[in-house]
Structure formats: structure tokens, C-alpha cells
Write a protein that holds these residues in place. Sequence first.
Motif, PDB file in Angstrom:
ATOM      1  N   GLU A 124      26.508  22.149  42.337  1.00  0.00           N
ATOM      2  CA  GLU A 124      26.768  21.831  43.733  1.00  0.00           C
ATOM      3  C   GLU A 124      27.870  20.779  43.865  1.00  0.00           C
ATOM      4  OE1 GLU A 124      25.664  23.220  46.518  1.00  0.00           O
ATOM      5  OE2 GLU A 124      24.486  24.649  45.364  1.00  0.00           O
ATOM      6  N   LEU A 125      27.833  19.757  43.012  1.00  0.00           N
ATOM      7  CA  LEU A 125      28.858  18.718  43.061  1.00  0.00           C
ATOM      8  C   LEU A 125      30.220  19.283  42.672  1.00  0.00           C
ATOM      9  CD1 LEU A 125      26.991  15.628  41.548  1.00  0.00           C
ATOM     10  CD2 LEU A 125      27.275  16.269  43.943  1.00  0.00           C
ATOM     11  N   TYR A 126      30.213  20.166  41.687  1.00  0.00           N
ATOM     12  CA  TYR A 126      31.463  20.799  41.266  1.00  0.00           C
ATOM     13  C   TYR A 126      32.062  21.619  42.408  1.00  0.00           C
ATOM     14  CZ  TYR A 126      34.643  23.965  38.806  1.00  0.00           C
ATOM     15  OH  TYR A 126      35.740  24.698  38.410  1.00  0.00           O
ATOM     16  N   ASN A 127      31.229  22.360  43.112  1.00  0.00           N
ATOM     17  CA  ASN A 127      31.722  23.171  44.226  1.00  0.00           C
ATOM     18  C   ASN A 127      32.294  22.299  45.343  1.00  0.00           C
ATOM     19  OD1 ASN A 127      31.057  25.599  43.010  1.00  0.00           O
ATOM     20  ND2 ASN A 127      29.022  25.696  43.942  1.00  0.00           N
ATOM     21  N   LEU A 128      31.671  21.152  45.594  1.00  0.00           N
ATOM     22  CA  LEU A 128      32.200  20.233  46.606  1.00  0.00           C
ATOM     23  C   LEU A 128      33.559  19.683  46.179  1.00  0.00           C
ATOM     24  CD1 LEU A 128      28.949  18.303  47.614  1.00  0.00           C
ATOM     25  CD2 LEU A 128      30.271  19.881  49.052  1.00  0.00           C
ATOM     26  N   SER A 129      33.697  19.395  44.898  1.00  0.00           N
ATOM     27  CA  SER A 129      34.992  18.905  44.410  1.00  0.00           C
ATOM     28  C   SER A 129      36.064  19.987  44.521  1.00  0.00           C
ATOM     29  CB  SER A 129      34.872  18.398  42.970  1.00  0.00           C
ATOM     30  OG  SER A 129      34.573  19.450  42.074  1.00  0.00           O
ATOM     31  N   LEU A 130      35.681  21.244  44.328  1.00  0.00           N
ATOM     32  CA  LEU A 130      36.629  22.349  44.514  1.00  0.00           C
ATOM     33  C   LEU A 130      37.088  22.437  45.967  1.00  0.00           C
ATOM     34  CD1 LEU A 130      35.280  25.357  42.400  1.00  0.00           C
ATOM     35  CD2 LEU A 130      37.198  23.842  41.884  1.00  0.00           C
ATOM     36  N   ASP A 131      36.211  22.049  46.883  1.00  0.00           N
ATOM     37  CA  ASP A 131      36.565  22.033  48.306  1.00  0.00           C
ATOM     38  C   ASP A 131      37.453  20.837  48.656  1.00  0.00           C
ATOM     39  OD1 ASP A 131      35.100  24.322  48.770  1.00  0.00           O
ATOM     40  OD2 ASP A 131      33.288  23.246  49.381  1.00  0.00           O
ATOM     41  N   GLY A 132      37.699  19.966  47.678  1.00  0.00           N
ATOM     42  CA  GLY A 132      38.583  18.824  47.912  1.00  0.00           C
ATOM     43  C   GLY A 132      37.874  17.524  48.197  1.00  0.00           C
ATOM     44  N   TYR A 133      36.539  17.514  48.105  1.00  0.00           N
ATOM     45  CA  TYR A 133      35.790  16.294  48.409  1.00  0.00           C
ATOM     46  C   TYR A 133      35.595  15.430  47.170  1.00  0.00           C
ATOM     47  CZ  TYR A 133      34.783  18.594  52.816  1.00  0.00           C
ATOM     48  OH  TYR A 133      34.906  19.214  54.025  1.00  0.00           O
ATOM     49  N   LYS A 134      35.484  14.128  47.395  1.00  0.00           N
ATOM     50  CA  LYS A 134      35.186  13.167  46.344  1.00  0.00           C
ATOM     51  C   LYS A 134      33.763  12.674  46.592  1.00  0.00           C
ATOM     52  CE  LYS A 134      40.041  11.867  46.141  1.00  0.00           C
ATOM     53  NZ  LYS A 134      41.062  10.814  46.340  1.00  0.00           N
ATOM     54  N   VAL A 135      32.878  13.021  45.687  1.00  0.00           N
ATOM     55  CA  VAL A 135      31.453  12.826  45.926  1.00  0.00           C
ATOM     56  C   VAL A 135      30.971  11.492  45.352  1.00  0.00           C
ATOM     57  CG1 VAL A 135      29.149  13.789  45.630  1.00  0.00           C
ATOM     58  CG2 VAL A 135      31.116  15.318  45.844  1.00  0.00           C
ATOM     59  N   ILE A 136      30.284  10.728  46.197  1.00  0.00           N
ATOM     60  CA  ILE A 136      29.620   9.488  45.785  1.00  0.00           C
ATOM     61  C   ILE A 136      28.118   9.755  45.798  1.00  0.00           C
ATOM     62  CG2 ILE A 136      29.239   7.049  46.294  1.00  0.00           C
ATOM     63  CD1 ILE A 136      31.877   7.159  47.962  1.00  0.00           C
ATOM     64  N   LEU A 137      27.481   9.604  44.653  1.00  0.00           N
ATOM     65  CA  LEU A 137      26.033   9.801  44.579  1.00  0.00           C
ATOM     66  C   LEU A 137      25.332   8.485  44.890  1.00  0.00           C
ATOM     67  CD1 LEU A 137      23.651  11.694  43.927  1.00  0.00           C
ATOM     68  CD2 LEU A 137      23.840  10.954  41.544  1.00  0.00           C
ATOM     69  N   ALA A 138      24.512   8.497  45.939  1.00  0.00           N
ATOM     70  CA  ALA A 138      23.798   7.288  46.349  1.00  0.00           C
ATOM     71  C   ALA A 138      22.658   6.969  45.382  1.00  0.00           C
ATOM     72  CB  ALA A 138      23.240   7.469  47.764  1.00  0.00           C
ATOM     73  N   HIS A 139      22.488   5.709  45.130  1.00  0.00           N
ATOM     74  CA  HIS A 139      21.410   5.113  44.327  1.00  0.00           C
ATOM     75  C   HIS A 139      20.911   5.985  43.174  1.00  0.00           C
ATOM     76  CE1 HIS A 139      19.190   7.499  47.253  1.00  0.00           C
ATOM     77  NE2 HIS A 139      19.417   6.625  48.218  1.00  0.00           N
ATOM     78  N   PRO A 140      21.747   6.289  42.180  1.00  0.00           N
ATOM     79  CA  PRO A 140      21.291   7.093  41.040  1.00  0.00           C
ATOM     80  C   PRO A 140      20.178   6.418  40.244  1.00  0.00           C
ATOM     81  CG  PRO A 140      23.411   6.095  40.556  1.00  0.00           C
ATOM     82  CD  PRO A 140      23.148   5.868  42.019  1.00  0.00           C
ATOM     83  N   GLU A 141      20.055   5.098  40.379  1.00  0.00           N
ATOM     84  CA  GLU A 141      19.011   4.380  39.630  1.00  0.00           C
ATOM     85  C   GLU A 141      17.610   4.736  40.114  1.00  0.00           C
ATOM     86  OE1 GLU A 141      19.984   1.503  43.071  1.00  0.00           O
ATOM     87  OE2 GLU A 141      20.969   3.076  41.897  1.00  0.00           O
ATOM     88  N   ARG A 142      17.506   5.406  41.257  1.00  0.00           N
ATOM     89  CA  ARG A 142      16.199   5.777  41.794  1.00  0.00           C
ATOM     90  C   ARG A 142      15.723   7.146  41.313  1.00  0.00           C
ATOM     91  NH1 ARG A 142      16.641   4.723  48.204  1.00  0.00           N
ATOM     92  NH2 ARG A 142      14.786   6.042  48.104  1.00  0.00           N
ATOM     93  N   TYR A 143      16.566   7.897  40.620  1.00  0.00           N
ATOM     94  CA  TYR A 143      16.214   9.258  40.232  1.00  0.00           C
ATOM     95  C   TYR A 143      15.620   9.290  38.838  1.00  0.00           C
ATOM     96  CZ  TYR A 143      19.437  10.031  44.114  1.00  0.00           C
ATOM     97  OH  TYR A 143      20.056   9.981  45.331  1.00  0.00           O
ATOM     98  N   ASP A 144      14.604  10.112  38.670  1.00  0.00           N
ATOM     99  CA  ASP A 144      13.942  10.159  37.372  1.00  0.00           C
ATOM    100  C   ASP A 144      14.879  10.670  36.281  1.00  0.00           C
ATOM    101  OD1 ASP A 144      13.962  12.820  38.335  1.00  0.00           O
ATOM    102  OD2 ASP A 144      12.190  13.325  37.146  1.00  0.00           O
TER     103      ASP A 144
END
Length: 254
Positions: A124-144
Amino acid sequence: MYIDIHNHVLPEVDDGARNISEAINLLKQAEQDGIEKLILTPHYSENRFVNEKDSIIKPFFNLKQACLDNNINIELYLGSEILLSPNTSSLLKERKISTLNDSKYLLVEVYPISSYWLFNLKEELYNLSLDGYKVILAHPERYDVTHNNPNFIYELVNDGHYMQINVNSLKPKHPNHKIVRKLLDANLVHFIASDAHSLHSRPLELSYGYDFLKKNYGKDYADKLFYQNQLCVIKNENIEKGVISKIRKKLFFF
């Protein structure tokens, strides 16, 4: 001075500020703390907080006017914290959800427990980058997944994405403090933000986090993670990531 790119100050739209008065008190708190710019990021989730772009413009301008009326000298910008789903790309193409200050930068979150993910996050992140977006993932420290395999975050950054951690995770007694230190040591963090919800639950304060980072990692690193990278987002400019490294795994001997 600091810039916050993740908070829930926009009133009456999600689980953050309940009304304009509470929002103003949060902004006064921010001004006293040295925050000079703020990107407002109300939740967008398809099943709970359907804050489409058109529906949050009026509350945004109302809050800007309230700032003027209360002599609060903070620049406000509009964005969203998007709960990532297979529909996110289509919603962005239809201009139904907000990027950060109408830039190519997106702030996204996922469900905390990876076993519940109903799609492939990297895809999903790769597809967003193909659309030209720069993705910031919020609070990765909260994910298992981060705790189970910290180098998953290395892979995401290596793929071109950005990481934003919450400032309260810098507190030594916070349960996510150790994993945050590992991410910082490996240069895998690009933004530190408040994720503010109320005056007492994740308040709109960043100064104690800046002081912690400056003491432990130096002023240049602190300035990048609390101001310079955020300014690049507002201006829609590229961010230099520098050299990243994998996180060493502990070896156990019996």
C-alpha cells in the motif's frame, strides 16, 4: 521554536478537542511551549471519523479566526491523520482527504496489531509513492511489528518512507522508550510530534522532547526532528534522510 505536524486540536471533529474553548487552551499551551506552527491533523477513518476535506475547511477557518481573537501567534495549516486502507489511494485521487498543507506529504496510521492488517502495508505504501506521495507513518513505536522486528522500520525507510514518533515516547519511563531509542540510534526517525488530544492527555508540548534529544543526540539532530523537516513538509520540499542503519539484534548465550 518548534513545529508540530500531528495533533487533534481541530475541535468537534474527532477524539481530540471537544470545543473551540478547549482548542484555544491547547493553542495557548503550545505558544507558551515555543511551538510557532501547527499542521492540524484530524483523524480520517472510513468507519469512525469520516472527516473529508470539504467538511473540515470551515472548522479550520473558524479556529484561525479564534486565534486572532485571542491574540495567539501560531500559524495553522490543515492536514489529516489517515487510517490506511485499500481505499486510501482512490480517496486521495478524488481529493476527499487532506494531505499535509496540500503537499505531497501524507500522515498515515495503521492498526496497532499487525495480525489485524487486512492488506499488505508495504504494498500500500509503495502504491502511494507511485502516485507521487511521500508517506509519513505516524507513531511506529506503537505497533507490535516494530517491537517484534524493528528492522521492518528500516525496510520502510529504505523504501523511501518517513517515520514520526510521539514526543511522550521520549520519556524514560514510557513503555515505548526503548524501541524509540533504537530507532533514533539508527537514524530512522524524521519527525517528533505531540499527537496532542487534550491539555492533560498527550498535551500540546514539545520542548521537553527537544531538550532530551539535544542532550542525547546533539542540537543538529534535535533541530531536524522538531523544526527543519517539518518546515520542508509545509513548503513541500524534499527531506534529506542521511545514512540509516539496521538495528542490531541482541544475542543470547546459554
